[in-house]
Design a protein around this motif. Structure first.
Motif, PDB file in Angstrom:
ATOM      1  N   GLN A   1       1.376   6.077  -7.401  1.00  0.00           N
ATOM      2  CA  GLN A   1       0.140   6.632  -7.944  1.00  0.00           C
ATOM      3  C   GLN A   1      -0.053   8.074  -7.494  1.00  0.00           C
ATOM      4  O   GLN A   1       0.323   8.443  -6.389  1.00  0.00           O
ATOM      5  CB  GLN A   1      -1.067   5.804  -7.487  1.00  0.00           C
ATOM      6  N   PRO A   2      -0.707   8.862  -8.351  1.00  0.00           N
ATOM      7  CA  PRO A   2      -1.030  10.221  -7.918  1.00  0.00           C
ATOM      8  C   PRO A   2      -2.132  10.173  -6.864  1.00  0.00           C
ATOM      9  O   PRO A   2      -2.795   9.159  -6.678  1.00  0.00           O
ATOM     10  CB  PRO A   2      -1.535  10.876  -9.204  1.00  0.00           C
ATOM     11  N   ASP A   3      -2.301  11.284  -6.209  1.00  0.00           N
ATOM     12  CA  ASP A   3      -3.370  11.400  -5.221  1.00  0.00           C
ATOM     13  C   ASP A   3      -4.700  11.341  -5.967  1.00  0.00           C
ATOM     14  O   ASP A   3      -5.040  12.247  -6.724  1.00  0.00           O
ATOM     15  CB  ASP A   3      -3.240  12.716  -4.451  1.00  0.00           C
ATOM     16  N   LEU A   4      -5.428  10.275  -5.783  1.00  0.00           N
ATOM     17  CA  LEU A   4      -6.661  10.076  -6.544  1.00  0.00           C
ATOM     18  C   LEU A   4      -7.760  11.054  -6.149  1.00  0.00           C
ATOM     19  O   LEU A   4      -8.679  11.279  -6.924  1.00  0.00           O
ATOM     20  CB  LEU A   4      -7.137   8.628  -6.396  1.00  0.00           C
ATOM     21  N   THR A   5      -7.673  11.662  -4.974  1.00  0.00           N
ATOM     22  CA  THR A   5      -8.693  12.650  -4.603  1.00  0.00           C
ATOM     23  C   THR A   5      -8.584  13.876  -5.493  1.00  0.00           C
ATOM     24  O   THR A   5      -9.590  14.494  -5.833  1.00  0.00           O
ATOM     25  CB  THR A   5      -8.562  13.063  -3.118  1.00  0.00           C
TER      26      THR A   5
ATOM     27  N   LEU B   1       1.149   4.125  -2.930  1.00  0.00           N
ATOM     28  CA  LEU B   1       0.924   5.547  -2.664  1.00  0.00           C
ATOM     29  C   LEU B   1       2.046   6.397  -3.246  1.00  0.00           C
ATOM     30  O   LEU B   1       1.811   7.516  -3.703  1.00  0.00           O
ATOM     31  CB  LEU B   1       0.806   5.804  -1.155  1.00  0.00           C
TER      32      LEU B   1
ATOM     33  N   VAL C   1      -7.498  13.830  -8.661  1.00  0.00           N
ATOM     34  CA  VAL C   1      -8.042  13.406  -9.950  1.00  0.00           C
ATOM     35  C   VAL C   1      -9.558  13.383  -9.895  1.00  0.00           C
ATOM     36  O   VAL C   1     -10.240  13.872 -10.805  1.00  0.00           O
ATOM     37  CB  VAL C   1      -7.482  12.020 -10.342  1.00  0.00           C
ATOM     38  N   ARG C   2     -10.096  12.844  -8.836  1.00  0.00           N
ATOM     39  CA  ARG C   2     -11.559  12.769  -8.688  1.00  0.00           C
ATOM     40  C   ARG C   2     -12.175  14.164  -8.663  1.00  0.00           C
ATOM     41  O   ARG C   2     -13.192  14.427  -9.304  1.00  0.00           O
ATOM     42  CB  ARG C   2     -11.919  12.023  -7.408  1.00  0.00           C
ATOM     43  N   SER C   3     -11.561  15.090  -7.934  1.00  0.00           N
ATOM     44  CA  SER C   3     -12.073  16.460  -7.860  1.00  0.00           C
ATOM     45  C   SER C   3     -12.081  17.110  -9.235  1.00  0.00           C
ATOM     46  O   SER C   3     -13.040  17.794  -9.606  1.00  0.00           O
ATOM     47  CB  SER C   3     -11.226  17.298  -6.900  1.00  0.00           C
ATOM     48  N   ARG C   4     -11.009  16.896  -9.992  1.00  0.00           N
ATOM     49  CA  ARG C   4     -10.939  17.461 -11.341  1.00  0.00           C
ATOM     50  C   ARG C   4     -12.023  16.890 -12.245  1.00  0.00           C
ATOM     51  O   ARG C   4     -12.654  17.619 -13.005  1.00  0.00           O
ATOM     52  CB  ARG C   4      -9.570  17.212 -11.959  1.00  0.00           C
ATOM     53  N   LEU C   5     -12.238  15.594 -12.167  1.00  0.00           N
ATOM     54  CA  LEU C   5     -13.268  14.961 -12.995  1.00  0.00           C
ATOM     55  C   LEU C   5     -14.670  15.464 -12.625  1.00  0.00           C
ATOM     56  O   LEU C   5     -15.503  15.734 -13.488  1.00  0.00           O
ATOM     57  CB  LEU C   5     -13.204  13.451 -12.861  1.00  0.00           C
TER      58      LEU C   5
ATOM     59  N   HIS D   1       0.838  -1.205   0.000  1.00  0.00           N
ATOM     60  CA  HIS D   1       0.000   0.000   0.000  1.00  0.00           C
ATOM     61  C   HIS D   1       0.871   1.254   0.000  1.00  0.00           C
ATOM     62  O   HIS D   1       0.621   2.197  -0.756  1.00  0.00           O
ATOM     63  CB  HIS D   1      -0.935  -0.010   1.204  1.00  0.00           C
TER      64      HIS D   1
END
Length: 76
Positions: free
Chosen positions: A58-62, A55, A64-68, A51
């Protein structure tokens, strides 16, 4: 089992195992508790290590999610 579930309730929750399998697994655990606990601790440490490595890769997925979500809100 460790959380107080009966063998019958374990079978109800995991329909792919039989009652005799659950009793066999519990019996094995009770006869080899130290070995099983050591194995589970090892696997948990290994999972934590993987894990942490992911981390770092990978980029911070939060973000990426916020941008999407922001892009979706602009479109519609």
């Amino acid at each position: 089992f460790q959380d107080g579930a009966s063998p019958e309730s374990i079978v109800q929750r995991y329909s792919t195992v039989s009652l005799s399998d659950v009793y066999s697994a519990i019996g094995y655990y009770l006869r080899h508790q130290e070995v099983v606990e050591a194995y589970l601790n090892y696997r948990e440490k290994l999972a934590d290590s993987v894990h942490q490595r992911l981390l770092g890769i990978q980029p911070d997925l939060t973000v990426v999610r916020s941008r999407l979500l922001a892009q979706k809100n602009l479109e519609g």
